[in-house]
Design an enzyme around this catalytic site. Structure first.
Site, mmCIF file in Angstrom:
data_model
loop_
_atom_site.group_PDB
_atom_site.id
_atom_site.type_symbol
_atom_site.label_atom_id
_atom_site.label_comp_id
_atom_site.label_asym_id
_atom_site.label_seq_id
_atom_site.Cartn_x
_atom_site.Cartn_y
_atom_site.Cartn_z
ATOM 1 N N THR A 11 0.811 -1.223 0.000
ATOM 2 C CA THR A 11 0.000 0.000 0.000
ATOM 3 C C THR A 11 0.842 1.271 0.000
ATOM 4 O O THR A 11 0.322 2.367 -0.176
ATOM 5 C CB THR A 11 -0.938 0.033 1.222
ATOM 6 O OG1 THR A 11 -0.145 -0.050 2.419
ATOM 7 C CG2 THR A 11 -1.919 -1.125 1.186
ATOM 8 N N ASN A 13 4.136 3.915 -1.240
ATOM 9 C CA ASN A 13 4.589 4.452 -2.525
ATOM 10 C C ASN A 13 5.439 3.457 -3.298
ATOM 11 O O ASN A 13 5.232 3.220 -4.490
ATOM 12 C CB ASN A 13 5.420 5.735 -2.307
ATOM 13 C CG ASN A 13 4.574 6.923 -1.907
ATOM 14 O OD1 ASN A 13 3.359 6.931 -2.103
ATOM 15 N ND2 ASN A 13 5.208 7.934 -1.342
ATOM 16 N N VAL A 14 6.426 2.866 -2.622
ATOM 17 C CA VAL A 14 7.344 1.958 -3.297
ATOM 18 C C VAL A 14 6.663 0.637 -3.622
ATOM 19 O O VAL A 14 6.874 0.062 -4.695
ATOM 20 C CB VAL A 14 8.618 1.744 -2.451
ATOM 21 C CG1 VAL A 14 9.516 0.687 -3.094
ATOM 22 C CG2 VAL A 14 9.384 3.056 -2.303
ATOM 23 N N CYS A 134 18.321 4.813 -1.977
ATOM 24 C CA CYS A 134 17.975 5.347 -3.293
ATOM 25 C C CYS A 134 19.081 6.219 -3.881
ATOM 26 O O CYS A 134 19.366 6.157 -5.084
ATOM 27 C CB CYS A 134 16.659 6.123 -3.227
ATOM 28 S SG CYS A 134 16.528 7.250 -1.828
ATOM 29 N N GLN A 161 17.661 15.594 -2.600
ATOM 30 C CA GLN A 161 16.717 14.487 -2.542
ATOM 31 C C GLN A 161 15.271 14.954 -2.411
ATOM 32 O O GLN A 161 14.940 15.798 -1.578
ATOM 33 C CB GLN A 161 17.091 13.558 -1.383
ATOM 34 C CG GLN A 161 18.462 12.923 -1.589
ATOM 35 C CD GLN A 161 18.887 12.010 -0.463
ATOM 36 O OE1 GLN A 161 20.029 12.041 -0.033
ATOM 37 N NE2 GLN A 161 17.986 11.177 0.019
ATOM 38 N N SER A 164 9.637 12.529 -1.765
ATOM 39 C CA SER A 164 9.091 11.169 -1.837
ATOM 40 C C SER A 164 10.001 10.170 -1.139
ATOM 41 O O SER A 164 9.558 9.090 -0.746
ATOM 42 C CB SER A 164 8.868 10.747 -3.286
ATOM 43 O OG SER A 164 10.077 10.803 -4.024
ATOM 44 N N LYS A 218 25.033 6.293 5.050
ATOM 45 C CA LYS A 218 24.541 5.201 4.200
ATOM 46 C C LYS A 218 25.182 5.259 2.814
ATOM 47 O O LYS A 218 25.629 4.237 2.277
ATOM 48 C CB LYS A 218 23.021 5.278 4.054
ATOM 49 C CG LYS A 218 22.221 4.922 5.281
ATOM 50 C CD LYS A 218 20.733 5.177 5.037
ATOM 51 C CE LYS A 218 19.905 4.995 6.279
ATOM 52 N NZ LYS A 218 18.477 5.340 6.031
ATOM 53 N N ARG A 239 17.593 17.771 1.538
ATOM 54 C CA ARG A 239 16.200 17.570 1.115
ATOM 55 C C ARG A 239 15.742 18.825 0.381
ATOM 56 O O ARG A 239 15.942 19.941 0.875
ATOM 57 C CB ARG A 239 15.301 17.317 2.330
ATOM 58 C CG ARG A 239 13.874 16.926 1.954
ATOM 59 C CD ARG A 239 13.797 15.501 1.435
ATOM 60 N NE ARG A 239 13.993 14.516 2.487
ATOM 61 C CZ ARG A 239 14.168 13.217 2.238
ATOM 62 N NH1 ARG A 239 14.181 12.760 0.990
ATOM 63 N NH2 ARG A 239 14.339 12.367 3.243
ATOM 64 N N HIS A 246 15.667 12.196 -7.396
ATOM 65 C CA HIS A 246 16.848 12.635 -6.655
ATOM 66 C C HIS A 246 17.917 13.109 -7.632
ATOM 67 O O HIS A 246 18.136 12.489 -8.681
ATOM 68 C CB HIS A 246 17.428 11.488 -5.827
ATOM 69 C CG HIS A 246 16.622 11.125 -4.626
ATOM 70 N ND1 HIS A 246 15.477 11.784 -4.247
ATOM 71 C CD2 HIS A 246 16.825 10.146 -3.693
ATOM 72 C CE1 HIS A 246 15.002 11.223 -3.128
ATOM 73 N NE2 HIS A 246 15.800 10.231 -2.779
#
Length: 345
Positions: A11, A13-14, A134, A161, A164, A218, A239, A246
């Site tokens: 359910t 976005n991804v 991402c 970024q 989303s 990361k 952001r 991105h």
């Protein structure tokens, strides 16, 4: 006979994007199942011209699946991915939970697909494969073909970024703040630490002791694991008020000479890359143009006169696709194409 695939977190976005990409790429499915938490039971999700009803993760029989694509966050993955993997399916996890586990491969198919063959030969494997952050995914797709030719010593990357990357709440906050500013409503931040509408925020994820944020860490740690542990890399993650897509400003220092033209030609031939680099107004790609596309777009390729063997470039990609859903599906495709997973049917 096709494969049986479950999407956990269908359910979100991804998760929805995973279903779209399975359909678009005509992934060889026999059956697809949408799985989510108990509160989403019965919710309808589109898959091509079909409608799937969400199943409860607590009662779903994962043992009948070939692939389970996880997009439900680290907490869910920490509990469920080992359980599901022990039942037999290959779990491809989109969270950060397993990326740094030395027993779990971190894969971008254009870069290190060969790691899958060794992993699948292990009798002790966990049946978990990790999908990278991402921002990392699009970065290493652009770095790998250049690294193969001239060996990269150091990378300085600043990410821009989209909201989303923070999920639906992040997208809603940008939308509501933008509308509100025009009617003098409050732009009080909830999801982000500061106003995101008409602003940029140099802060993604939590701060660490050395002053870097977890998001920046990361990118640094994952690039080393996927591409080359010897590469020195520093990152600033920002952001920006963009809904999807991105962008990254990337400065690269090589061990041996690399001209801008050579870099351009290498990247034009590289898998997953699309060079749009004209030195004229509009001769580059922005996030708006990359939405819905599979490619990692590369523009503004030029030599850096301040260092020896230096190149600058601009890298843009749809973070919900290559940065998440597409890369997850590509890993499954890679396992099938290399004969590493056969249908349980």
């Amino acid at each position: 006979m096709g494969y049986k695939v479950a999407i956990v977190g269908a359910t979100g976005n991804v998760g929805r994007e995973m279903l779209n990409i399975l359909d678009e790429r005509q992934f060889p499915v026999d059956e697809v199942f949408a799985v989510a938490s108990r509160r989403s039971i019965g919710q309808e999700i589109s898959f091509g011209d079909k409608t799937l009803k969400c199943k409860d993760i607590e009662t779903f029989d994962f043992s009948q699946m070939d692939f389970v694509l996880m997009s439900a966050g680290s907490d869910v993955s920490k509990v469920w991915s080992p359980k599901i993997g022990a039942m037999g399916p290959i779990v491809i996890d989109n969270s950060s939970c397993w990326r740094y586990d030395q027993n779990v491969p971190l894969i971008v198919p254009e870069v290190n697909a060969h790691v899958l063959e060794e992993y699948m030969r292990r009798n002790t494997r966990m049946n978990i494969i990790a999908n990278p952050n991402c921002s990392t995914a699009q970065l290493v797709v652009a770095l790998k073909p250049l690294h193969d030719v001239a060996r990269i010593k150091r990378v300085v990357v600043s990410t821009y970024q989209s909201v989303s990357g923070a999920g639906k709440d992040g997208m809603d906050e940008l939308w509501n703040q933008t509308k509100g500013i025009f009617v003098t409503d409050s732009a009080e931040p909830k999801k982000f630490t500061k106003q995101i509408a008409f602003n940029v925020i140099p802060h993604i994820d939590v701060f660490m002791e050395d002053g870097y944020t977890k998001e920046e860490w990361k990118v640094m740690a994952e690039t080393k694991k996927i591409l080359d542990a010897k590469i020195k890399l520093t990152c600033t993650a920002v952001r920006v008020p963009v809904f999807v897509g991105h962008s990254e400003s990337v400065n690269i220092e090589f061990e041996t000479p690399m001209s801008a033209e050579e870099a351009r030609e290498i990247l034009r031939e590289a898998p997953g890359c699309l060079v749009i680099d004209k030195r004229e107004n509009g001769g580059y790609v922005t996030p708006v143009e990359c939405v819905g596309d599979y490619a990692t777009f590369i523009s503004r390729i030029r030599e850096d006169a301040t260092i020896e063997n230096g190149i600058n470039m601009w890298v843009v990609s749809d973070n919900l696709r290559k940065g998440a859903a597409l890369n997850t599906v590509q890993i499954a495709e890679c396992l099938i194409n290399r004969g590493l997973v056969k249908s349980a049917a």
